[in-house]
Write an enzyme that holds these catalytic residues in place. Structure first.
Site, PDB file in Angstrom:
ATOM      1  N   LYS A  52      25.424  -6.388  -2.559  1.00 12.95           N
ATOM      2  CA  LYS A  52      25.066  -5.290  -1.534  1.00 12.95           C
ATOM      3  C   LYS A  52      24.008  -5.869  -0.868  1.00 12.95           C
ATOM      4  O   LYS A  52      24.031  -5.732   0.374  1.00 12.95           O
ATOM      5  CB  LYS A  52      24.963  -3.966  -2.110  1.00 12.95           C
ATOM      6  CG  LYS A  52      26.280  -3.394  -2.758  1.00 12.95           C
ATOM      7  CD  LYS A  52      25.817  -2.130  -3.365  1.00 12.95           C
ATOM      8  CE  LYS A  52      27.178  -1.297  -3.936  1.00 12.95           C
ATOM      9  NZ  LYS A  52      26.957  -0.406  -4.777  1.00 12.95           N
ATOM     10  N   GLN A  96      22.502   3.415  -7.406  1.00 10.84           N
ATOM     11  CA  GLN A  96      23.594   2.852  -8.048  1.00 10.84           C
ATOM     12  C   GLN A  96      24.019   3.697  -9.431  1.00 10.84           C
ATOM     13  O   GLN A  96      23.023   4.083 -10.439  1.00 10.84           O
ATOM     14  CB  GLN A  96      23.165   1.364  -8.284  1.00 10.84           C
ATOM     15  CG  GLN A  96      24.444   0.452  -8.991  1.00 10.84           C
ATOM     16  CD  GLN A  96      25.580   0.259  -8.076  1.00 10.84           C
ATOM     17  OE1 GLN A  96      25.458   0.218  -6.907  1.00 10.84           O
ATOM     18  NE2 GLN A  96      26.645   0.024  -8.746  1.00 10.84           N
ATOM     19  N   ASP A 119      27.050   6.712   0.454  1.00 10.39           N
ATOM     20  CA  ASP A 119      27.951   6.675  -0.536  1.00 10.39           C
ATOM     21  C   ASP A 119      29.231   7.947  -0.203  1.00 10.39           C
ATOM     22  O   ASP A 119      30.275   7.638  -0.820  1.00 10.39           O
ATOM     23  CB  ASP A 119      27.556   6.930  -1.760  1.00 10.39           C
ATOM     24  CG  ASP A 119      27.255   5.753  -2.820  1.00 10.39           C
ATOM     25  OD1 ASP A 119      27.985   5.005  -2.664  1.00 10.39           O
ATOM     26  OD2 ASP A 119      26.276   5.875  -3.413  1.00 10.39           O
TER      27      ASP A 119
HETATM   28  N1  GUN Z   1      29.062   2.301  -8.909  1.00 12.68           N
HETATM   29  C1  GUN Z   1      30.258   1.808  -8.865  1.00 12.68           C
HETATM   30  N2  GUN Z   1      30.681   2.049  -7.677  1.00 12.68           N
HETATM   31  C2  GUN Z   1      29.698   2.821  -6.972  1.00 12.68           C
HETATM   32  C3  GUN Z   1      29.522   3.208  -5.658  1.00 12.68           C
HETATM   33  O1  GUN Z   1      30.378   2.992  -4.897  1.00 12.68           O
HETATM   34  N3  GUN Z   1      28.431   3.838  -5.236  1.00 12.68           N
HETATM   35  C4  GUN Z   1      27.340   3.898  -6.134  1.00 12.68           C
HETATM   36  N4  GUN Z   1      26.121   4.465  -5.892  1.00 12.68           N
HETATM   37  N5  GUN Z   1      27.431   3.400  -7.370  1.00 12.68           N
HETATM   38  C5  GUN Z   1      28.497   2.875  -7.894  1.00 12.68           C
END
Ligand code: GUN
Length: 282
Positions: A52, A96, A119
């Site tokens: 990311k 996350q 998100d």
């Molecule tokens: N962990 C796995 N996928 C995601 C996501 O799309 N957003 C977040 N914040 N954590 C994740």
């Protein structure tokens, strides 16, 4: 069969977003900022967050990762989110998941101000999406949606079967497809005769976390299949779709890896830019 190339689509979206960031910088003398909070040492989370950060920097965002040890207390995280909510250089905040057990996920998600919730997990954004209003849209279903539209620009009237009802994928995916006038069925672990549901589908979104669940005799020959699964098995990473069987039958299919995964990250960048734009114009 069309092999849906998520890597290529994500690269092309990132390029578009990069140009957009250049324009925003000219216009506002400022670029969108993304801050990711990572708690603990889980290997998959470390990899996701590194990817990311890399993508965000590549596109020209001002991106930061704040790391905490696994035993950090909830109060510290909530206080940090509160500070980031007020920080004008931060357009988007992502915590996350999964979180350590002693930290309340609901509290954390609800602490993020909805306008910076890249998100799309905050109940305000969930509600806005289901009401058809403007909102942040969860990155994985948004990525699936872009891949689908690439193959089939007119989704109206199509029968879509979603396997999995999670807040991250299944439920927001259903909202996106409903908005496109699909007839949507959400299936899950208690669904009776999943195979016969899948056999009626023009579109299948498999997001359930069961390796190779969807078999060759579960699919119509002109179906489009999006595989969200990332399952670690003895034979390596596999999706929720039996690729070997299903690829011989359908119109289009995403591979794992190289399908939905890269699009998820590109959509996070898009969401961050969109959050920035909404604050600049409001
Ligand atoms: N962990 C796995 N996928 C995601 C996501 O799309 N957003 C977040 N914040 N954590 C994740």
């Amino acid at each position: 069969m069309i092999l849906i190339d998520g890597k290529k689509e994500a690269a092309s979206l990132r390029l578009k977003l990069k140009d957009e960031v250049i324009e925003l910088k000219k216009k506002f003398n400022n670029v969108p900022g993304l801050t990711v909070i990572l708690i603990g040492e889980l290997a998959p989370s470390q990899i996701y967050v590194r990817n990311k950060e890399k993508s965000a920097n590549e596109v020209g965002l001002n991106s930061h990762v704040i790391r905490y040890p696994n035993d950090v207390d909830e109060k510290t995280i909530l206080k940090k989110i509160n500070d980031l909510n007020k920080d004008n250089s931060v357009s988007g905040i992502l915590v996350q998941l999964p979180l350590p057990k002693h930290i309340n996920k609901k509290k954390v998600i609800e602490a993020i101000i909805p306008s910076k919730d890249v998100d799309g997990f905050h109940p305000i954004n969930v509600g806005n999406l289901s009401s058809g209003y403007e909102s942040s849209i969860p990155c994985t279903p948004l990525g699936c949606y872009f891949l689908l539209k690439k193959i089939e620009p007119n989704l109206s009237g199509k029968k879509a079967v979603i396997i999995g009802r999670s807040n991250l994928n299944g439920k927001p995916m259903a909202q996106l497809l409903l908005k496109e006038n699909c007839t949507v069925t959400i299936t899950h672990s208690k669904t009776k005769n999943l195979k016969s549901e899948c056999l009626m589908a023009d579109i299948i979104i498999a997001a359930v976390g069961i390796p190779k669940l969807v078999k060759g005799d579960w699919v119509k020959k002109d179906a489009i299949i999006i595989d969200v699964g990332i399952n670690k098995t003895d034979e390596g990473i596999v999706g929720d779709v039996d690729f070997e069987q299903v690829s011989k039958k359908v119109k289009a299919l995403t591979p794992v890896p190289g399908g939905v995964g890269p699009m998820t990250i590109a959509c996070l960048i898009k969401n961050t830019i969109d959050c920035f734009k909404r604050t600049q114009t409001n």
